[in-house]
Scaffold this motif. Sequence first.
Motif, PDB file in Angstrom:
ATOM      1  N   LEU A  47       0.830  -1.204   0.000  1.00 46.82           N
ATOM      2  CA  LEU A  47       0.000   0.000   0.000  1.00 46.82           C
ATOM      3  C   LEU A  47       0.863   1.252   0.000  1.00 46.82           C
ATOM      4  O   LEU A  47       2.013   1.235   0.438  1.00 46.82           O
ATOM      5  N   SER A  48       0.288   2.332  -0.463  1.00 47.96           N
ATOM      6  CA  SER A  48       0.994   3.611  -0.510  1.00 47.96           C
ATOM      7  C   SER A  48       1.324   4.100   0.897  1.00 47.96           C
ATOM      8  O   SER A  48       0.493   4.000   1.806  1.00 47.96           O
ATOM      9  N   VAL A  49       2.524   4.626   1.076  1.00 46.99           N
ATOM     10  CA  VAL A  49       2.899   5.175   2.369  1.00 46.99           C
ATOM     11  C   VAL A  49       2.038   6.398   2.706  1.00 46.99           C
ATOM     12  O   VAL A  49       1.810   6.700   3.884  1.00 46.99           O
ATOM     13  N   ASN A  50       1.524   7.068   1.689  1.00 50.82           N
ATOM     14  CA  ASN A  50       0.608   8.185   1.929  1.00 50.82           C
ATOM     15  C   ASN A  50      -0.686   7.702   2.583  1.00 50.82           C
ATOM     16  O   ASN A  50      -1.260   8.399   3.428  1.00 50.82           O
ATOM     17  N   LEU A  51      -1.131   6.511   2.187  1.00 46.13           N
ATOM     18  CA  LEU A  51      -2.323   5.930   2.794  1.00 46.13           C
ATOM     19  C   LEU A  51      -2.064   5.561   4.257  1.00 46.13           C
ATOM     20  O   LEU A  51      -2.935   5.745   5.118  1.00 46.13           O
ATOM     21  N   HIS A  52      -0.874   5.054   4.538  1.00 49.66           N
ATOM     22  CA  HIS A  52      -0.518   4.745   5.933  1.00 49.66           C
ATOM     23  C   HIS A  52      -0.548   6.014   6.791  1.00 49.66           C
ATOM     24  O   HIS A  52      -1.048   6.010   7.919  1.00 49.66           O
ATOM     25  N   TYR A  53      -0.022   7.085   6.233  1.00 52.26           N
ATOM     26  CA  TYR A  53      -0.035   8.366   6.965  1.00 52.26           C
ATOM     27  C   TYR A  53      -1.472   8.820   7.210  1.00 52.26           C
ATOM     28  O   TYR A  53      -1.817   9.276   8.310  1.00 52.26           O
TER      29      TYR A  53
END
Length: 467
Positions: A236-242
Amino acid sequence: MRIQAALNFISLVFLVISISSLLVVFFCIGGELDFLPFLYLFILSMFLSSSIYFANRNIKLELDARSSIYSIFLAWPILILMGSIPLLFIFPDHSFFDILFISSSLSTTTGSWFFNNVIIPGEAIIWQSALQWLGGLLTLVIACSFVEALFDKSSSERTFFDLSKVKVIFFIYLILTIIFSFIMYFLDLTIEESIRLSISLLSTSNAISSSDTSIFVTYDSKVMSVMILGMFLGSLSVNLHYKAFISGISSYFKDKSVKYIFLTVLVTYIMISMFSNLSSSHFSYNLLVNKLFIIFSLLSTTGYIPNLGSYTEEFSSILILLLALAFIGGSASSTTGGMKISRLVSLFRYISNELHHLAHPMEIISKKKETIPSNISLLFVSVILFMILFLIITICYTIIGIKFETAFLLVTAFITNTGRGILELNNLHFFPSSPIETILSVIAMLIGRIETILIMLFISKTFWLES
């Protein structure tokens, strides 16, 4: 001034390498292992970082498109070459090209690719994890900073590098690594094995241990279930984790990429159950976990293979389907390889809309339904170049005497950064036997890590002409 700005970024890369090597020194001292190779690397990388910083201290770390591309094409070779230094001391009897291949496979998160029938010392296993973690971090920084800005045409003012964003990426990546290390430890794994597994899963790269150089997984269903979750989060995108850290876990279920991944997994699971020889097997929870494991492993380009005994060979009967998963890959701005599922979905939707227009030219469609991504041309070029470069590298392998079928699998393993898991499914074992094989393999791995559109831009005449 552009190259000086890029050198400031490289100074930061050297600094992170020096800190990582110092941590490895402490781990080796605690485990009574040889720490000198990593101490040498710490001294060298700290010296280079300081020298570049003080030589360019009056220049701000502000990157435009050109200096960003310089940074990308300097950062990856530097990480690979610096990663080779400790390995040269650990394996003094092997050639530089052998070491270069190993360092490249680890740094690009293609996976562990050590020598056959050679005892791997503990310090090499620790450095394996360090290089994979650094490679994953560099992938995320480049994807979220440089690549996102390049593909984003919706904004007139694009920021190619934001140090505050890099800090966020670093801490999210570190926190996820720590969380999964604790989860693995609570499942009765050793602390060393817990850290090794968590790093390999989140960097979507397979890893080996000192006692077992195989990438076949023999853990129980509980550990394998957690590994599936780790590979899923790594894709998954690290932006989604953030966003999930800020707004809550519900952000995962609202994201389109997550829905695409689950749909791909569901369709693949049904196809495996219907068309492979595994369809005749009696249902069991263990078999369910192993099917999901192989799907997530190749879709996330991690490259682990579940060890099902005689059933393992059945996966080779659906090899084309599994190869397709590796080509698809995970989300953009993640550590996965492949062409990225969200981009392929965008292209599919665009092509479907255009075919619909051709079939129904008089139909009036609302603007909401007719929305065309601003970067659709770049997406097309990126996918086409990916396939062209794949074909070119495959042909180069056949020219040097490798069979086409073997060359096809090799390039798939390298250019999707899936590693030797794909080869093991076909009972194929490979390690470069000549410098030309090593160079081709390293180039393929780097193509998988660097956006194809950036590669073509870098080697084009237009890029080198002064604007």
